[in-house]
Design an enzyme around this catalytic site. Structure first.
Site, mmCIF file in Angstrom:
data_model
loop_
_atom_site.group_PDB
_atom_site.id
_atom_site.type_symbol
_atom_site.label_atom_id
_atom_site.label_comp_id
_atom_site.label_asym_id
_atom_site.label_seq_id
_atom_site.Cartn_x
_atom_site.Cartn_y
_atom_site.Cartn_z
ATOM 1 N N LYS A 101 -5.087 25.452 10.402
ATOM 2 C CA LYS A 101 -5.754 26.582 9.737
ATOM 3 C C LYS A 101 -6.844 25.999 8.853
ATOM 4 O O LYS A 101 -6.704 24.897 8.298
ATOM 5 C CB LYS A 101 -4.777 27.417 8.911
ATOM 6 C CG LYS A 101 -4.374 26.823 7.568
ATOM 7 C CD LYS A 101 -3.566 27.813 6.743
ATOM 8 C CE LYS A 101 -3.413 27.368 5.291
ATOM 9 N NZ LYS A 101 -2.796 26.060 5.127
ATOM 10 N N MET B 12 -9.667 21.433 7.125
ATOM 11 C CA MET B 12 -8.547 22.055 7.812
ATOM 12 C C MET B 12 -7.255 21.392 7.345
ATOM 13 O O MET B 12 -7.258 20.275 6.842
ATOM 14 C CB MET B 12 -8.666 21.922 9.336
ATOM 15 C CG MET B 12 -9.803 22.674 9.981
ATOM 16 S SD MET B 12 -9.685 22.653 11.797
ATOM 17 C CE MET B 12 -9.716 20.893 12.107
ATOM 18 N N GLU C 175 -3.542 29.197 -2.534
ATOM 19 C CA GLU C 175 -3.836 29.934 -1.315
ATOM 20 C C GLU C 175 -2.737 29.730 -0.273
ATOM 21 O O GLU C 175 -2.285 30.676 0.376
ATOM 22 C CB GLU C 175 -5.188 29.497 -0.739
ATOM 23 C CG GLU C 175 -6.387 29.864 -1.605
ATOM 24 C CD GLU C 175 -6.677 28.802 -2.662
ATOM 25 O OE1 GLU C 175 -5.823 27.900 -2.827
ATOM 26 O OE2 GLU C 175 -7.727 28.875 -3.309
ATOM 27 N N PHE D 110 -5.067 18.962 3.773
ATOM 28 C CA PHE D 110 -6.465 19.384 3.767
ATOM 29 C C PHE D 110 -7.341 18.247 3.253
ATOM 30 O O PHE D 110 -6.989 17.551 2.307
ATOM 31 C CB PHE D 110 -6.635 20.606 2.867
ATOM 32 C CG PHE D 110 -8.069 21.048 2.714
ATOM 33 C CD1 PHE D 110 -8.640 21.926 3.614
ATOM 34 C CD2 PHE D 110 -8.838 20.594 1.657
ATOM 35 C CE1 PHE D 110 -9.951 22.325 3.474
ATOM 36 C CE2 PHE D 110 -10.153 20.987 1.506
ATOM 37 C CZ PHE D 110 -10.709 21.864 2.424
ATOM 38 N N ASP E 35 -19.270 38.496 -12.393
ATOM 39 C CA ASP E 35 -19.079 37.872 -11.092
ATOM 40 C C ASP E 35 -17.595 37.858 -10.757
ATOM 41 O O ASP E 35 -16.748 38.165 -11.589
ATOM 42 C CB ASP E 35 -19.676 36.467 -11.051
ATOM 43 C CG ASP E 35 -19.049 35.561 -12.099
ATOM 44 O OD1 ASP E 35 -18.046 35.989 -12.700
ATOM 45 O OD2 ASP E 35 -19.546 34.458 -12.310
#
Length: 504
Positions: free
Chosen positions: A419, A398, A363, A392, A322
């Site tokens: 974002k 968001m 990220e 977040f 995976d």
């Protein structure tokens, strides 16, 4: 078999920290009870004792052969027994060392124990050892979950990469199928009220450690069949060797009757012949091979709970993996900017970097780096911006920044940058009465079909475009037992180099 995302600290074959304890264990295993587990080596063990007694007898001038010859045979036999014990001890030592690395996942943290199982009530610090099944504790953003439990209140994102290898944070909330949490994982946002479901020593990590440390293991059918074959061969050669002595005595008697001098074959020579005939090497290393097989799989982050699992892994021709920490680096990274109609890629990258300045997740940092690498967009100094950064949360899904005009001491927000997940941003736009471009939605669907993660960026009500987050595949990838060489070619990525260094 179980999978853990562990660092592959491959120790040398003869690491000093393993060799010294293994030498001691090799001598400790010189007990009849231990040697009896391997019938072949038990025969060698008995032969070593007999030759040692014969050597002592020879020292007093009553030996059946020269004392030096008997001593040499005795030394070789004891060396054979000790070598088999050492091989098994070194394999067990590697497993124990890997169990110690597993223990590194058990972090000593203080839990926020709640007297009343409700968020907002008073909590007191408590160690993991003081928690018992049924206790309730609070975990907030950046806290490590102390022990396995079940969420009874709240919703939050949890980083479980240390346990499962999954690169993306997961949502954990009360009720449903996503309410369980594992000790050693970290809460990234919001808070959770957790009820303890296991006592100290019974958690997931503790069970994994017990599997690795367990010296006792069941023999596989192949091992049982091979052991039976080895015992049969040993019995046959033992009978053959024993019958040589009466034949030798008969021959000596016949030669003496004819007036010729001769001596019967000595017991020392017969024992040496027997050890040469029986499958000593296979019998001595059989148990060590079993332990080493489980140890080798452990190096690939796979815990085999039985020898049968090791044999099954050896029969694998095709290995499907995976897209988690098994074949990837473990963290998603920004790989591409897809601007909306009427927006340039530079504009999208600029706004995306602005929205990620205060985002400390892998990220978020990768978005800042990608904007800098692609378009040479430098980071802003957050202190100079008249801005309020929005973290977040699992509820909004968001993050972003509210930028003021700087004309008032109390900032008057004039620009809202966000974002986040596509559906969350779409709901954000529709709630404000603004449209969500169909072209952007198509891009989101395309990114999702590729197995990547889309993030949509909004600047003051205008959808700027989409960011693609990818799992980064490791350069080299072997199968769990290192025999097969697996080529991994994810869609949209360059060919991956295999263990042998070839490219296809």
């Amino acid at each position: 078999m179980s999978n853990l995302n562990l660092s592959k600290n491959r120790s040398p074959l003869f690491d000093a920290s393993l060799v010294k304890p293994a030498i001691i264990d090799a001598f400790c295993k010189l007990t009849p009870r231990t040697q009896w587990r391997s019938p072949v080596m038990f025969v060698v063990y008995v032969g070593s004792i007999i030759t040692s007694l014969l050597y002592v007898q020879a020292l007093f001038g009553k030996g059946e052969a020269d004392a030096g010859f008997i001593l040499a045979i005795s030394i070789w036999l004891w060396f054979t027994v000790l070598f088999a014990n050492f091989a098994e001890a070194i394999a067990e030592g590697r497993s124990k060392a890997q169990a110690a690395s597993l223990k590194g996942l058990k972090q000593t943290v203080m839990a926020k124990k709640l007297a009343i199982p409700k968020h907002g009530t008073t909590w007191l610090p408590a160690s993991v050892q003081d928690l018992r099944k049924g206790d309730v504790f609070l975990v907030e953003a950046n806290d490590v979950i102390a022990i396995d439990g079940e969420v009874i209140e709240g919703v939050a994102t949890v980083d479980e990469s240390a346990i499962t290898g999954e690169s993306a944070p997961v949502i954990r909330e009360s009720g449903g199928d996503f309410s369980s949490v594992t000790g050693g994982t970290r809460v990234l946002s919001d808070w959770l009220v957790v009820r303890v479901t296991s006592n100290p020593g019974e958690a997931f990590i503790d069970r994994m450690i017990a599997m690795v440390e367990g010296a006792q293991r069941q023999k596989t059918p192949n091992e049982v069949a091979l052991t039976i074959l080895l015992i049969a061969l040993t019995i046959i050669f033992l009978v053959v060797t024993v019958t040589l002595l009466p034949f030798s005595l008969f021959s000596v008697g016949a030669a003496t009757a004819l007036g010729m001098s001769s001596a019967p074959v000595s017991i020392t020579v017969l024992i040496a012949l027997l050890v040469c005939l029986i499958p000593t090497t296979i019998g001595g290393l059989l148990s060590a091979i079993g332990v080493a097989g489980m140890s080798r799989m452990m190096q690939a982050n796979v815990i085999a709970t039985s020898g049968r699992a090791v044999e099954a892994a050896g029969d694998v021709d095709v290995l499907l993996l995976d897209k988690t920490g098994t074949i990837t680096l473990g963290n998603r990274q920004a790989s591409e900017f897809f601007p909306a109609p009427g927006v340039t890629a530079v504009q999208l990258a600029d706004v995306a970097q602005l929205a990620s300045l205060a985002d400390e997740t892998p990220e978020g940092r990768s978005i800042v780096v990608l904007a800098k690498q692609r378009f040479n967009i430098r980071e802003r100094e957050m202190a100079t911006l008249q801005a309020h950064f929005v973290p977040f949360t699992a509820q909004t899904r968001m993050s972003g920044v509210d930028i003021g005009d700087g004309t008032e001491q109390a900032l008057r927000m004039v620009r809202v940058v966000r974002k986040g997940a596509a559906d969350a941003v779409r709901k954000f736009q529709e709630t404000a009465g603004r449209a969500f471009p169909a072209e952007v939605m198509k891009t989101v669907d395309d990114i999702s079909r590729r197995g990547s993660t889309p993030l949509v960026v909004v600047d003051d009500g205008k959808v700027m475009g989409t960011i693609e987050l990818k799992d980064i595949v490791k350069v080299f990838q072997c199968d769990p037992i290192g025999e097969l060489q697996t080529e991994v070619k994810p869609l949209g990525l360059a060919p991956v180099q295999n263990c042998a260094g070839s490219r296809q």
